[in-house]
Write a protein that holds these residues in place. Structure first.
Motif, PDB file in Angstrom:
ATOM      1  N   ARG A  36      -1.067  15.257  -5.480  1.00 46.63           N
ATOM      2  CA  ARG A  36       0.081  14.609  -4.830  1.00 46.63           C
ATOM      3  C   ARG A  36      -0.174  13.100  -4.691  1.00 46.63           C
ATOM      4  NH1 ARG A  36       3.714  18.330  -2.413  1.00 46.63           N
ATOM      5  NH2 ARG A  36       2.803  20.412  -2.061  1.00 46.63           N
ATOM      6  N   LEU A  37       0.818  12.306  -5.070  1.00 42.58           N
ATOM      7  CA  LEU A  37       0.674  10.857  -5.098  1.00 42.58           C
ATOM      8  C   LEU A  37       1.453  10.195  -3.969  1.00 42.58           C
ATOM      9  CD1 LEU A  37       1.333  10.322  -8.939  1.00 42.58           C
ATOM     10  CD2 LEU A  37      -0.847  10.870  -7.807  1.00 42.58           C
ATOM     11  N   ASN A  38       0.987   9.002  -3.570  1.00 44.85           N
ATOM     12  CA  ASN A  38       1.754   8.199  -2.629  1.00 44.85           C
ATOM     13  C   ASN A  38       2.803   7.383  -3.391  1.00 44.85           C
ATOM     14  OD1 ASN A  38       0.394   5.951  -3.729  1.00 44.85           O
ATOM     15  ND2 ASN A  38      -1.104   5.894  -2.065  1.00 44.85           N
ATOM     16  N   SER A  39       3.514   6.528  -2.707  1.00 46.02           N
ATOM     17  CA  SER A  39       4.627   5.799  -3.328  1.00 46.02           C
ATOM     18  C   SER A  39       4.164   4.808  -4.390  1.00 46.02           C
ATOM     19  CB  SER A  39       5.439   5.059  -2.255  1.00 46.02           C
ATOM     20  OG  SER A  39       4.611   4.129  -1.558  1.00 46.02           O
ATOM     21  N   TYR A  40       2.872   4.480  -4.411  1.00 50.35           N
ATOM     22  CA  TYR A  40       2.342   3.535  -5.406  1.00 50.35           C
ATOM     23  C   TYR A  40       1.826   4.236  -6.659  1.00 50.35           C
ATOM     24  CZ  TYR A  40       2.383   0.270  -1.465  1.00 50.35           C
ATOM     25  OH  TYR A  40       2.752  -0.512  -0.403  1.00 50.35           O
ATOM     26  N   GLY A  41       1.815   5.567  -6.646  1.00 56.30           N
ATOM     27  CA  GLY A  41       1.307   6.309  -7.800  1.00 56.30           C
ATOM     28  C   GLY A  41      -0.166   6.640  -7.712  1.00 56.30           C
ATOM     29  N   ASN A  42      -0.749   6.520  -6.516  1.00 55.94           N
ATOM     30  CA  ASN A  42      -2.159   6.844  -6.295  1.00 55.94           C
ATOM     31  C   ASN A  42      -2.265   8.127  -5.459  1.00 55.94           C
ATOM     32  OD1 ASN A  42      -2.881   4.292  -7.481  1.00 55.94           O
ATOM     33  ND2 ASN A  42      -2.376   3.324  -5.532  1.00 55.94           N
ATOM     34  N   SER A  43      -3.326   8.904  -5.681  1.00 54.66           N
ATOM     35  CA  SER A  43      -3.510  10.149  -4.948  1.00 54.66           C
ATOM     36  C   SER A  43      -3.490   9.905  -3.435  1.00 54.66           C
ATOM     37  CB  SER A  43      -4.836  10.800  -5.336  1.00 54.66           C
ATOM     38  OG  SER A  43      -5.109  11.928  -4.508  1.00 54.66           O
ATOM     39  N   TYR A  44      -2.593  10.602  -2.747  1.00 52.54           N
ATOM     40  CA  TYR A  44      -2.471  10.413  -1.296  1.00 52.54           C
ATOM     41  C   TYR A  44      -3.745  10.862  -0.588  1.00 52.54           C
ATOM     42  CZ  TYR A  44      -0.447  10.381   3.382  1.00 52.54           C
ATOM     43  OH  TYR A  44      -0.195  10.107   4.711  1.00 52.54           O
ATOM     44  N   ALA A  45      -4.115  12.120  -0.794  1.00 53.80           N
ATOM     45  CA  ALA A  45      -5.299  12.662  -0.120  1.00 53.80           C
ATOM     46  C   ALA A  45      -6.582  12.052  -0.680  1.00 53.80           C
ATOM     47  CB  ALA A  45      -5.339  14.179  -0.247  1.00 53.80           C
ATOM     48  N   GLY A  46      -6.583  11.739  -1.986  1.00 53.71           N
ATOM     49  CA  GLY A  46      -7.767  11.146  -2.603  1.00 53.71           C
ATOM     50  C   GLY A  46      -8.110   9.794  -2.014  1.00 53.71           C
TER      51      GLY A  46
END
Length: 307
Positions: free
Chosen positions: A281-291
């Motif tokens: 799952r990604l955040n709004s910037y395209g990076n892994s949210y949980a990561g």
């Protein structure tokens, strides 16, 4: 320091965040991935690894592959590469056409899409074609991960090519400014195959070890980059590795790192370790949210940061 215990703490604390964000559903093959997975691996100088979660589950590394391609290109072209691609943060979306038009076809850095496509174009020119360039990148991935089974997922690559309009537009725009040598469609197609390289967090963490130790694999002593080149790659990962959220990542995590829309993130602690984390799952910037959150927890708990 008890790294395994720290990773277990992170895995437990991260659970509520695994439901936040969304997968990269604009790439159909990535939309089919179970979104609630999590894995994290660290690799030390000795080669000792510590992992939690689905650390042997393969996933598409996507833009993390740009680090590999750039490592090859900087080794071949040195400073002359910067005539074609810059080293500044973009501050815009990773697939922005506006900035590329404004700056006359010279991408801001090799970690946004336009920059990575130019790097692929340069590698194809040097190696003499798409197949040879892709093989060089794959062999590099196999060498740095000490895993000769590394390959790319043709289904993911095909899926990306079916929705390639913007990336093809970026390439055509650069060609119109004279910053492109090869056939546009061929380069973009090969670039997607590069992005579709498949690894797990154990592979990825092992693979990034050369960047934590001045370009040399500390386990087998093999040199992939010289010290200055490794410094350049790490600097770009710190300033440009997370698109227009790179400053936020540096602020919260404090390590050179690179993300991919497959949900993977790699990071290095100079002279200590390399880290890989994965959560789709990604955040709004395209990076892994949980990561991203897991890496922030890790540096907070361990005090391991370059700052």
């Amino acid at each position: 320091m008890n790294y395994q215990q720290i990773l277990k703490e992170i895995e437990k604390e991260i659970q509520p965040s695994l439901q936040k964000g969304k997968v990269a559903d604009y790439i159909p093959a990535l939309a089919e991935v179970d979104p609630n997975q999590f894995a994290m691996t660290i690799t030390l100088k000795s080669g000792e690894q510590f992992s939690v979660g689905k650390s042997q589950e393969d996933f598409s590394i996507q833009s993390i592959s740009k680090v590999l391609a750039f490592s090859l290109a900087i080794n071949i072209y040195s400073k002359s590469l910067y005539k074609r691609v810059g080293v500044e943060p973009s501050g815009n979306a990773f697939n922005s056409l506006v900035q590329l038009e404004y700056e006359q076809g010279i991408p801001r850095n090799p970690f946004i899409n336009a920059g990575a496509i130019v790097v692929m174009d340069a590698l194809m020119s040097h190696y003499g074609g798409d197949y040879l360039a892709l093989e060089k990148i794959l062999n590099f991935a196999r060498d740095i991960s000490a895993n000769q089974e590394i390959k790319f997922d043709s289904t993911v690559a095909k899926s990306e090519m079916e929705y390639a309009s913007r990336n093809l537009s970026l390439a055509h725009l650069m060609k119109s400014f004279g910053n492109f040598d090869n056939d546009v469609r061929n380069v973009v197609q090969t670039y997607f195959k590069q992005c579709a390289i498949v690894m797990n967090t154990e592979n990825l963490s092992r693979a990034m070890l050369y960047l934590a130790f001045d370009g040399t694999d500390p386990i087998n002593g093999r040199s992939f980059l010289n010290e200055l080149q490794a410094k350049r790659v790490n600097a770009l990962m710190l300033t440009c590795g997370h698109y227009d959220a790179s400053g936020e990542f540096a602020y919260n995590v404090g390590l050179p790192g690179k993300s991919g829309v497959g949900g993977g993130i790699v990071a290095v602690v100079p002279d200590v370790m390399s880290i890989a984390v994965w959560s789709p799952r990604l955040n709004s910037y395209g990076n892994s949210y949980a990561g991203t959150l897991a890496l922030q927890m890790f540096t907070s708990k361990t005090g391991l940061s370059i700052f």
